[in-house]
Design a protein around this motif. Sequence first.
Motif, PDB file in Angstrom:
ATOM      1  N   THR A 127       0.826  -1.625  -0.159  1.00 27.91           N
ATOM      2  CA  THR A 127       0.233   0.312  -0.296  1.00 27.91           C
ATOM      3  C   THR A 127       0.939   1.230   0.152  1.00 27.91           C
ATOM      4  O   THR A 127       0.946   2.445  -0.184  1.00 27.91           O
ATOM      5  CB  THR A 127      -0.817   0.105   1.415  1.00 27.91           C
ATOM      6  OG1 THR A 127      -0.540   0.123   2.254  1.00 27.91           O
ATOM      7  CG2 THR A 127      -2.165  -0.936   1.120  1.00 27.91           C
ATOM      8  N   SER A 128       2.002   0.927   0.421  1.00 25.00           N
ATOM      9  CA  SER A 128       3.018   2.279   0.402  1.00 25.00           C
ATOM     10  C   SER A 128       4.534   1.939  -0.765  1.00 25.00           C
ATOM     11  O   SER A 128       4.444   1.040  -1.343  1.00 25.00           O
ATOM     12  CB  SER A 128       3.396   2.866   1.540  1.00 25.00           C
ATOM     13  OG  SER A 128       4.857   1.320   1.604  1.00 25.00           O
ATOM     14  N   MET A 129       4.826   2.799  -1.437  1.00 29.64           N
ATOM     15  CA  MET A 129       5.779   2.907  -2.502  1.00 29.64           C
ATOM     16  C   MET A 129       7.492   2.587  -1.353  1.00 29.64           C
ATOM     17  O   MET A 129       7.837   1.848  -2.616  1.00 29.64           O
ATOM     18  CB  MET A 129       5.919   4.343  -3.165  1.00 29.64           C
ATOM     19  CG  MET A 129       7.169   4.167  -4.179  1.00 29.64           C
ATOM     20  SD  MET A 129       6.007   2.803  -5.289  1.00 29.64           S
ATOM     21  CE  MET A 129       7.385   3.030  -7.159  1.00 29.64           C
ATOM     22  N   ALA A 130       7.074   3.312  -0.535  1.00 28.17           N
ATOM     23  CA  ALA A 130       8.060   2.630   0.380  1.00 28.17           C
ATOM     24  C   ALA A 130       8.318   0.863   0.800  1.00 28.17           C
ATOM     25  O   ALA A 130       9.500   0.781   1.147  1.00 28.17           O
ATOM     26  CB  ALA A 130       8.139   3.359   1.775  1.00 28.17           C
ATOM     27  N   ALA A 131       7.537   0.141   0.631  1.00 30.08           N
ATOM     28  CA  ALA A 131       7.117  -0.947   0.611  1.00 30.08           C
ATOM     29  C   ALA A 131       7.169  -1.880  -0.593  1.00 30.08           C
ATOM     30  O   ALA A 131       8.250  -2.736  -0.537  1.00 30.08           O
ATOM     31  CB  ALA A 131       6.579  -0.995   1.738  1.00 30.08           C
ATOM     32  N   LEU A 132       7.125  -1.344  -1.436  1.00 32.62           N
ATOM     33  CA  LEU A 132       7.059  -1.942  -2.374  1.00 32.62           C
ATOM     34  C   LEU A 132       8.654  -2.348  -2.589  1.00 32.62           C
ATOM     35  O   LEU A 132       8.888  -3.689  -3.305  1.00 32.62           O
ATOM     36  CB  LEU A 132       6.273  -1.117  -4.174  1.00 32.62           C
ATOM     37  CG  LEU A 132       6.230  -1.638  -5.002  1.00 32.62           C
ATOM     38  CD1 LEU A 132       5.059  -2.630  -4.624  1.00 32.62           C
ATOM     39  CD2 LEU A 132       5.821  -0.650  -6.075  1.00 32.62           C
ATOM     40  N   PRO A 133       9.663  -1.433  -3.085  1.00 31.57           N
ATOM     41  CA  PRO A 133      10.821  -2.427  -2.937  1.00 31.57           C
ATOM     42  C   PRO A 133      11.693  -3.208  -2.132  1.00 31.57           C
ATOM     43  O   PRO A 133      12.306  -4.334  -2.982  1.00 31.57           O
ATOM     44  CB  PRO A 133      12.112  -1.075  -2.977  1.00 31.57           C
ATOM     45  CG  PRO A 133      11.018   0.525  -2.781  1.00 31.57           C
ATOM     46  CD  PRO A 133       9.538   0.033  -2.504  1.00 31.57           C
ATOM     47  N   VAL A 134      11.261  -3.253  -1.229  1.00 30.22           N
ATOM     48  CA  VAL A 134      11.242  -4.648   0.158  1.00 30.22           C
ATOM     49  C   VAL A 134      10.956  -6.073  -1.156  1.00 30.22           C
ATOM     50  O   VAL A 134      11.414  -7.099  -0.670  1.00 30.22           O
ATOM     51  CB  VAL A 134      10.453  -4.285   1.311  1.00 30.22           C
ATOM     52  CG1 VAL A 134      11.030  -5.349   1.737  1.00 30.22           C
ATOM     53  CG2 VAL A 134      11.549  -3.105   1.474  1.00 30.22           C
ATOM     54  N   VAL A 135       9.580  -5.805  -0.879  1.00 30.81           N
ATOM     55  CA  VAL A 135       8.775  -7.102  -1.471  1.00 30.81           C
ATOM     56  C   VAL A 135       8.915  -7.399  -2.962  1.00 30.81           C
ATOM     57  O   VAL A 135       9.423  -8.371  -3.338  1.00 30.81           O
ATOM     58  CB  VAL A 135       6.878  -6.371  -1.151  1.00 30.81           C
ATOM     59  CG1 VAL A 135       7.004  -6.644   0.280  1.00 30.81           C
ATOM     60  CG2 VAL A 135       6.773  -5.581  -2.065  1.00 30.81           C
ATOM     61  N   ARG A 136       9.455  -6.004  -3.788  1.00 32.14           N
ATOM     62  CA  ARG A 136       9.854  -6.627  -4.692  1.00 32.14           C
ATOM     63  C   ARG A 136      11.464  -7.546  -4.877  1.00 32.14           C
ATOM     64  O   ARG A 136      11.691  -8.298  -6.214  1.00 32.14           O
ATOM     65  CB  ARG A 136      10.010  -5.333  -6.096  1.00 32.14           C
ATOM     66  CG  ARG A 136       8.912  -4.588  -6.442  1.00 32.14           C
ATOM     67  CD  ARG A 136       7.879  -5.131  -6.975  1.00 32.14           C
ATOM     68  NE  ARG A 136       8.462  -5.202  -8.799  1.00 32.14           N
ATOM     69  CZ  ARG A 136       8.930  -6.010 -10.250  1.00 32.14           C
ATOM     70  NH1 ARG A 136       7.878  -7.206  -9.789  1.00 32.14           N
ATOM     71  NH2 ARG A 136       9.594  -5.984 -10.448  1.00 32.14           N
ATOM     72  N   VAL A 137      12.095  -7.398  -3.664  1.00 35.31           N
ATOM     73  CA  VAL A 137      13.475  -8.632  -3.735  1.00 35.31           C
ATOM     74  C   VAL A 137      12.928  -9.666  -3.733  1.00 35.31           C
ATOM     75  O   VAL A 137      13.509 -10.208  -3.606  1.00 35.31           O
ATOM     76  CB  VAL A 137      14.128  -7.773  -2.526  1.00 35.31           C
ATOM     77  CG1 VAL A 137      15.230  -8.343  -1.645  1.00 35.31           C
ATOM     78  CG2 VAL A 137      14.858  -5.843  -2.802  1.00 35.31           C
TER      79      VAL A 137
END
Length: 188
Positions: A127-137
């Motif tokens: 739900t946030s762009m800050a979390a997106l890079p982490v889950v994309r890893v």
Amino acid sequence: MTETSPAAAPSTRTKPGVRRSGARPPEPAGGRREPFSRRYAAAVSILAGGVALYAMNLYFTAALLPSIVADIGGAPYYAWVATGFLMAAVIASMPVSRLLARLGASRAYLAGFTVFALGAACTAAATSMAALPVVRVVHGLGAGLVAGLGYAVIRGALPERLWTRAAGLVSAMWGVGTLVGPARPSRT
């Protein structure tokens, strides 16, 4: 010493298309359709499917990222979404041969597809762009595993006569990903 004339020597040649009695037909040389035969279709689908998942995911994420930023913000994280995925995928593809030796092909694929699915679910739920890079890893780790396995398992899953065709098919999935990945309905 006796000489035989060419006419008296037994002929080992036959006319094209005519088999000599008792001779077996040659084993097929791996025609274009053989990888898709009932015998190999499942293996080829899994090998090519893993690379296709990786490629499509990579390209449709790139196509959707501007819309994602417009919806949830976070422009400073824009580049990290793709970079994290790609770095994780490259890192995950490096130990594929060790993973195969340790788990075998079936369990290695199961692990790769499970990590990929977990990453996809977490990416969809972000739900946030800050979390997106982490889950994309996490997503990238699974993608790197299934893509690396797609190339590494060819020799164990298929006969030698199909290795070249299978490698070509698996590599062609990058083209499929390029065509299918960015294809999305436009917003109205």
